[in-house]
Design an enzyme around this catalytic site. Structure first.
Site, PDB file in Angstrom:
ATOM      1  N   GLY A 127       0.001   6.037   2.678  1.00 29.67           N
ATOM      2  CA  GLY A 127       1.458   6.529   2.179  1.00 29.67           C
ATOM      3  C   GLY A 127       1.554   4.915   1.435  1.00 29.67           C
ATOM      4  CB  SER A 129       0.580   5.036  -4.662  1.00 27.98           C
ATOM      5  OG  SER A 129      -0.158   3.800  -4.767  1.00 27.98           O
ATOM      6  CD  GLU A 244      -7.650   0.679   0.079  1.00 28.15           C
ATOM      7  OE1 GLU A 244      -7.593   1.253  -0.781  1.00 28.15           O
ATOM      8  OE2 GLU A 244      -6.316  -0.494   0.464  1.00 28.15           O
ATOM      9  CD  GLU A 385      -6.991  -3.756 -15.853  1.00 29.18           C
ATOM     10  OE1 GLU A 385      -7.769  -3.195 -16.313  1.00 29.18           O
ATOM     11  OE2 GLU A 385      -6.249  -3.451 -14.316  1.00 29.18           O
TER      12      GLU A 385
END
Length: 398
Positions: A127, A129, A244, A385
Site C-alpha cells: 500500500g 502509491s 524491491e 527517471e
C-alpha cells in the site's frame, strides 16, 4: 560469454538444476514458459515446495528460516529458476516486507508474520502509491489517527498489485499532517479482511486483472501493527525500496526470453528465408545478448562486494533501470518478429486452453500480452527517471 564460477558454486548450480527438474510442477512450468497467467494457487503451491526444501527465502538470515546462501548462490538459484520456467515468488512478502520486519520489527511481529510468509499462508500486497502520490510518494495523504490502542486509517491506494488475493498489506500512512512530508509518515501492517476495506480491479492493457484500487474507510488497525518508530515510516520505506529494486531474477528471465526468441526466429519466415538468418535481425539479437552479459558481469561484481560485507548502495537503481530496459527490448524484438500476427489480440488468448483456430501462431497473443504487460517495468518501483536522479545525486554529486 562464459562466466567463471568456483567448483563449489558449479556444484550448487547442478543441485539447483536437479531440484528444478524433479520438483517444479510441469503444469506451472508450461504456463511460465508460454506466458500464460498463473493462478494464486500456482504461486502458493510453488512457495510451499520451496519452503519444504528450505529454499523459500534466499535473502533472509538462516536463524529466521533463510537459506544462509552467499549472494552469488542466491543469484545462481534465481537465474536457474528463471531459465527453467519457475514462477518468480511474489516479492511483497519474502523480498519486501520481510526485510523491513527483520530490520525494524518487534520480536512479536517477526514471530507472527515471518513463518506465515515462508509457508505461503499469508499473501501480502503493498500500500504505497496513491492517485496523487506516485513517483512523489512522500506526498501521500492516507491518514492514520490514533484512537486508544488502534489507528483509524482512511484514504486510497492505487496500482496495488494482487490486492484481490492479499491477506495482509504493508501500508504507508500519514500520522503527523503538520510535519514535513517524510517525517510525518508511519509504516503499518493492515489485515485486508478488516471492515472498511474495498478492493476494485484495474484492468491493464493486456486485459489482465493484476492491479487494483484499495479504499480504506475508517479501518481500525491495532497499534501493535506499527513497524518501527511512529512518524519514521519513511526509513522503512527507503529500506524496502532498495530490496524491491535490487532483484537479480530478471537476468535469467531476459536470457530465457532471448533464447525463446532465437528459437522462434529460426522457424519464422523472413524476407529472404528464415528470420533467424537475417543479418540485421541477428545483429539486434546479438546486441541485446552482449548487453545482458555486461549487466550480469556488473551484477556479479556487486554481489562479490556484498559477499565481502560491502554495500551495493545505489547499484540497485542501476540494475533496476538496465534490466527493465533489456526485458522490454526483447519483447519489442519479439513483436517485430511476429509482424502483422502481433496485431490481433483477443484478451482471452492468454488463457491456457486458448487456440487460435487460424494461421496465427498459438503463442502470438500470449507474446503480445507479455509485451503490453512489460510496459510497466520502467515505471513501477520508482520510475526510470527517479532512478536516474538517484544515481545523478549519489554517484555524480549533481
Amino acid at each position: 560469454m562464459q562466466l567463471s564460477y568456483s567448483a563449489a558454486e558449479q556444484a550448487f548450480r547442478e543441485e539447483v538444476r536437479a531440484f528444478l527438474r524433479t520438483d517444479l510442477p510441469d503444469d506451472i512450468r508450461k504456463k511460465v514458459l508460454t506466458n500464460r497467467p498463473l493462478a494464486k494457487d500456482d504461486i502458493v503451491r510453488w512457495t510451499r515446495i520451496l519452503h519444504a526444501r528450505g529454499w523459500g527465502a534466499p535473502n533472509w538470515p538462516a536463524e529466521h528460516g533463510g537459506t544462509g546462501w552467499t549472494p552469488v548462490q542466491s543469484y545462481i538459484f534465481t537465474d536457474e529458476a528463471a531459465l527453467a520456467g519457475a514462477p518468480e515468488p511474489i516479492a511483497f512478502g519474502v523480498r519486501m516486507v520481510a526485510p523491513v520486519l527483520l530490520a525494524y520489527g518487534t520480536d512479536e511481529q517477526k514471530d507472527r508474520y515471518l513463518p506465515r510468509i515462508l509457508s505461503g499462508d499469508d499473501w501480502w500486497c503493498q500500500g504505497y502509491s496513491e492517485p496523487g502520490a506516485g513517483s512523489d510518494l512522500a506526498s501521500l495523504t492516507t491518514s492514520a489517527v490514533r484512537d486508544g490502542d488502534v489507528f483509524v486509517v482512511s484514504g486510497q491506494k492505487i496500482w496495488t498489485t494482487y490486492a484481490q488475493h492479499a491477506d495482509m498489506m504493508f501500508c504507508l500512512v500519514r500520522t503527523d499532517p503538520e510535519a514535513r512530508k517524510q517525517r510525518g509518515i508511519s509504516f503499518l501492517l493492515i489485515d485486508m479482511r478488516s471492515p472498511g476495506i474495498t478492493v476494485r480491479p484495474i484492468i491493464t492493457l493486456d486485459g489482465k486483472h493484476e492491479v487494483n484500487e484499495v479504499f480504506l474507510d475508517g479501518v481500525r488497525v491495532p497499534a501493535s501493527n506499527l513497524v518501527g518508530e511512529l512518524h519514521r515510516g519513511w526509513d522503512c520505506a527507503k529500506y524496502l525500496l532498495r530490496h524491491e529494486r535490487f532483484s537479480t531474477g530478471m537476468i535469467g528471465q531476459i536470457q530465457r526470453n532471448l533464447a525463446q526468441l532465437v528459437e522462434f526466429a529460426a522457424a519464422r519466415p523472413g524476407p529472404g528465408g528464415p528470420l533467424g538468418e537475417d543479418l540485421s535481425f541477428c545483429e539486434r539479437i546479438a546486441r541485446i545478448g552482449i548487453e545482458v552479459d555486461a549487466l550480469e558481469y556488473t551484477l556479479l561484481r556487486a554481489l562479490s562486494e556484498a559477499d565481502g560485507g560491502g554495500d551495493v548502495g545505489t547499484m540497485a537503481s542501476l540494475f533496476k533501470i538496465r534490466s527493465c530496459q533489456l526485458l522490454q527490448q526483447v519483447s519489442e524484438l519479439r513483436m517485430d518478429a511476429l509482424g502483422s500476427d502481433a496485431l490481433a489480440y483477443p484478451s482471452e488468448a492468454r488463457e491456457p486452453e486458448w487456440r487460435s483456430g487460424s494461421v496465427l501462431p498459438d503463442d502470438a497473443p500470449a507474446q503480445v500480452a507479455n509485451y503490453l504487460n512489460l510496459r510497466k517495468l520502467t515505471i513501477y518501483g520508482g520510475s526510470e527517471e527517479v532512478q536516474k536522479n538517484i544515481l545523478a545525486k549519489t554517484e555524480l554529486h549533481l
